[in-house]
Design a protein around this motif. Structure first.
Motif, PDB file in Angstrom:
ATOM      1  N   ILE A  10       0.841  -1.208   0.000  1.00  0.00           N
ATOM      2  CA  ILE A  10       0.000   0.000   0.000  1.00  0.00           C
ATOM      3  C   ILE A  10       0.874   1.254   0.000  1.00  0.00           C
ATOM      4  N   LYS A  11       1.904   1.264   0.839  1.00  0.00           N
ATOM      5  CA  LYS A  11       2.814   2.418   0.890  1.00  0.00           C
ATOM      6  C   LYS A  11       3.515   2.621  -0.447  1.00  0.00           C
ATOM      7  N   PHE A  12       3.940   1.526  -1.078  1.00  0.00           N
ATOM      8  CA  PHE A  12       4.612   1.604  -2.378  1.00  0.00           C
ATOM      9  C   PHE A  12       3.679   2.201  -3.435  1.00  0.00           C
ATOM     10  N   VAL A  13       2.430   1.747  -3.448  1.00  0.00           N
ATOM     11  CA  VAL A  13       1.462   2.247  -4.425  1.00  0.00           C
ATOM     12  C   VAL A  13       1.176   3.721  -4.184  1.00  0.00           C
ATOM     13  N   ALA A  14       1.030   4.118  -2.914  1.00  0.00           N
ATOM     14  CA  ALA A  14       0.752   5.518  -2.592  1.00  0.00           C
ATOM     15  C   ALA A  14       1.899   6.424  -3.041  1.00  0.00           C
ATOM     16  N   LYS A  15       3.140   5.964  -2.853  1.00  0.00           N
ATOM     17  CA  LYS A  15       4.299   6.764  -3.255  1.00  0.00           C
ATOM     18  C   LYS A  15       4.464   6.814  -4.766  1.00  0.00           C
ATOM     19  N   SER A  16       4.001   5.777  -5.462  1.00  0.00           N
ATOM     20  CA  SER A  16       4.182   5.734  -6.913  1.00  0.00           C
ATOM     21  C   SER A  16       3.268   6.696  -7.650  1.00  0.00           C
ATOM     22  N   GLY A  17       2.191   7.140  -7.000  1.00  0.00           N
ATOM     23  CA  GLY A  17       1.279   8.071  -7.638  1.00  0.00           C
ATOM     24  C   GLY A  17       0.177   7.391  -8.434  1.00  0.00           C
ATOM     25  N   ALA A  18       0.147   6.061  -8.465  1.00  0.00           N
ATOM     26  CA  ALA A  18      -0.910   5.343  -9.186  1.00  0.00           C
ATOM     27  C   ALA A  18      -2.212   5.473  -8.406  1.00  0.00           C
ATOM     28  N   SER A  19      -3.325   5.571  -9.125  1.00  0.00           N
ATOM     29  CA  SER A  19      -4.609   5.700  -8.447  1.00  0.00           C
ATOM     30  C   SER A  19      -5.225   4.345  -8.121  1.00  0.00           C
ATOM     31  N   GLU A  20      -4.867   3.314  -8.898  1.00  0.00           N
ATOM     32  CA  GLU A  20      -5.412   1.985  -8.637  1.00  0.00           C
ATOM     33  C   GLU A  20      -4.446   0.930  -9.153  1.00  0.00           C
ATOM     34  N   VAL A  21      -4.248  -0.117  -8.356  1.00  0.00           N
ATOM     35  CA  VAL A  21      -3.404  -1.242  -8.756  1.00  0.00           C
ATOM     36  C   VAL A  21      -4.134  -2.523  -8.393  1.00  0.00           C
ATOM     37  N   LYS A  22      -4.184  -3.447  -9.342  1.00  0.00           N
ATOM     38  CA  LYS A  22      -4.784  -4.755  -9.090  1.00  0.00           C
ATOM     39  C   LYS A  22      -3.677  -5.795  -9.162  1.00  0.00           C
ATOM     40  N   LEU A  23      -3.605  -6.644  -8.155  1.00  0.00           N
ATOM     41  CA  LEU A  23      -2.596  -7.687  -8.078  1.00  0.00           C
ATOM     42  C   LEU A  23      -3.308  -9.018  -7.970  1.00  0.00           C
ATOM     43  N   GLU A  24      -3.054  -9.908  -8.928  1.00  0.00           N
ATOM     44  CA  GLU A  24      -3.655 -11.228  -8.926  1.00  0.00           C
ATOM     45  C   GLU A  24      -2.548 -12.268  -8.912  1.00  0.00           C
ATOM     46  N   MET A  25      -2.541 -13.065  -7.880  1.00  0.00           N
ATOM     47  CA  MET A  25      -1.588 -14.154  -7.749  1.00  0.00           C
ATOM     48  C   MET A  25      -2.377 -15.457  -7.818  1.00  0.00           C
ATOM     49  N   ASP A  26      -1.700 -16.573  -7.671  1.00  0.00           N
ATOM     50  CA  ASP A  26      -2.360 -17.867  -7.750  1.00  0.00           C
ATOM     51  C   ASP A  26      -3.433 -18.055  -6.686  1.00  0.00           C
ATOM     52  N   ASP A  27      -3.194 -17.540  -5.470  1.00  0.00           N
ATOM     53  CA  ASP A  27      -4.115 -17.839  -4.387  1.00  0.00           C
ATOM     54  C   ASP A  27      -4.851 -16.627  -3.816  1.00  0.00           C
ATOM     55  N   PHE A  28      -4.696 -15.428  -4.414  1.00  0.00           N
ATOM     56  CA  PHE A  28      -5.452 -14.287  -3.927  1.00  0.00           C
ATOM     57  C   PHE A  28      -5.473 -13.174  -4.969  1.00  0.00           C
ATOM     58  N   LYS A  29      -6.401 -12.243  -4.760  1.00  0.00           N
ATOM     59  CA  LYS A  29      -6.519 -11.052  -5.607  1.00  0.00           C
ATOM     60  C   LYS A  29      -6.663  -9.851  -4.680  1.00  0.00           C
ATOM     61  N   LYS A  33      -6.633   1.037  -4.056  1.00  0.00           N
ATOM     62  CA  LYS A  33      -7.016   2.333  -4.622  1.00  0.00           C
ATOM     63  C   LYS A  33      -6.503   3.411  -3.683  1.00  0.00           C
ATOM     64  N   THR A  34      -5.848   4.416  -4.245  1.00  0.00           N
ATOM     65  CA  THR A  34      -5.361   5.517  -3.430  1.00  0.00           C
ATOM     66  C   THR A  34      -6.277   6.706  -3.613  1.00  0.00           C
ATOM     67  N   GLY A  35      -6.531   7.420  -2.506  1.00  0.00           N
ATOM     68  CA  GLY A  35      -7.378   8.607  -2.551  1.00  0.00           C
ATOM     69  C   GLY A  35      -6.587   9.811  -3.005  1.00  0.00           C
ATOM     70  N   GLU A  36      -7.245  10.947  -3.088  1.00  0.00           N
ATOM     71  CA  GLU A  36      -6.595  12.178  -3.543  1.00  0.00           C
ATOM     72  C   GLU A  36      -5.536  12.656  -2.568  1.00  0.00           C
ATOM     73  N   GLU A  37      -5.720  12.385  -1.261  1.00  0.00           N
ATOM     74  CA  GLU A  37      -4.766  12.862  -0.274  1.00  0.00           C
ATOM     75  C   GLU A  37      -3.635  11.877  -0.064  1.00  0.00           C
ATOM     76  N   GLY A  38      -3.556  10.820  -0.878  1.00  0.00           N
ATOM     77  CA  GLY A  38      -2.475   9.854  -0.749  1.00  0.00           C
ATOM     78  C   GLY A  38      -2.764   8.753   0.252  1.00  0.00           C
ATOM     79  N   LYS A  39      -3.972   8.740   0.818  1.00  0.00           N
ATOM     80  CA  LYS A  39      -4.319   7.683   1.761  1.00  0.00           C
ATOM     81  C   LYS A  39      -4.591   6.405   0.984  1.00  0.00           C
ATOM     82  N   GLY A  40      -4.144   5.293   1.498  1.00  0.00           N
ATOM     83  CA  GLY A  40      -4.322   4.008   0.822  1.00  0.00           C
ATOM     84  C   GLY A  40      -5.533   3.275   1.348  1.00  0.00           C
ATOM     85  N   GLU A  41      -6.211   2.573   0.461  1.00  0.00           N
ATOM     86  CA  GLU A  41      -7.348   1.766   0.840  1.00  0.00           C
ATOM     87  C   GLU A  41      -7.179   0.414   0.168  1.00  0.00           C
ATOM     88  N   THR A  42      -7.268  -0.645   0.930  1.00  0.00           N
ATOM     89  CA  THR A  42      -7.057  -1.978   0.382  1.00  0.00           C
ATOM     90  C   THR A  42      -8.356  -2.757   0.421  1.00  0.00           C
TER      91      THR A  42
END
Length: 162
Positions: A10-29, A33-42
């Motif tokens: 979450i911290k990495f995504v917030a610092k990268s400036g991306a608004s949304e990242v989806k990660l799909e692995m074999d056993d989870f998804k 989504k990061t808000g306008e103020e840089g707060k992360g939501e998982t």
């Protein structure tokens, strides 16, 4: 993936400036989504227990680094396929391009089709269901490999209606 790794992600995504990242692995998804103020939501969408698979931290970090550029690369594809009609699977089952192993495929890329032509069969519970085209046009792309499982509403073919 443990809670600490998710928090670091979450911290990495917030610092990268991306608004949304989806990660799909074999056993989870996971969708982050990061808000306008840089707060992360998982949001953890689904966790499926897999037998025999072990997660390694380097394997987790590499897809995340590639995820943001992949999303940007998908946007032009959506513009190109706007002209095409997507034929989707009406059922869950196994997709077959041929009526039998020794027979030719129903349709090939570039083939002209009419409404009512059989495009493929999907095996569900030992029944082979013929999937017919609802549109006329030309097959542009086959989106599923032969003998692979398909989900309900999964895209199977792209058809150019012109």
């Amino acid at each position: 993936m443990d809670l600490k790794e998710i928090q670091n992600l979450i911290k990495f995504v917030a610092k990268s400036g991306a608004s949304e990242v989806k990660l799909e692995m074999d056993d989870f998804k996971i969708t982050i989504k990061t808000g306008e103020e840089g707060k992360g939501e998982t949001t953890i969408l689904q966790q499926v227990p897999m037998m025999g698979n072990t997660m390694q931290q380097p394997a987790m970090q590499q897809p995340v680094a590639q995820q943001v550029p992949v999303q940007e690369a998908e946007k032009p594809k959506a513009d190109i396929s706007d002209n095409y009609i997507t034929v989707k699977s009406p059922i869950i089952g196994t997709f077959y391009r041929k009526p039998a192993p020794d027979k030719p495929t129903f349709v090939e890329v570039g083939a002209d089709i009419k409404a009512g032509d059989v495009l493929c069969v999907i095996e569900a519970m030992k029944l082979f269901n013929e999937i017919e085209s609802e549109v006329s046009g030309k097959i542009v792309k086959v989106l599923v490999d032969d003998s692979s499982p398909v989900e309900f509403d999964q895209p199977l073919f792209l058809v150019d209606p012109s």
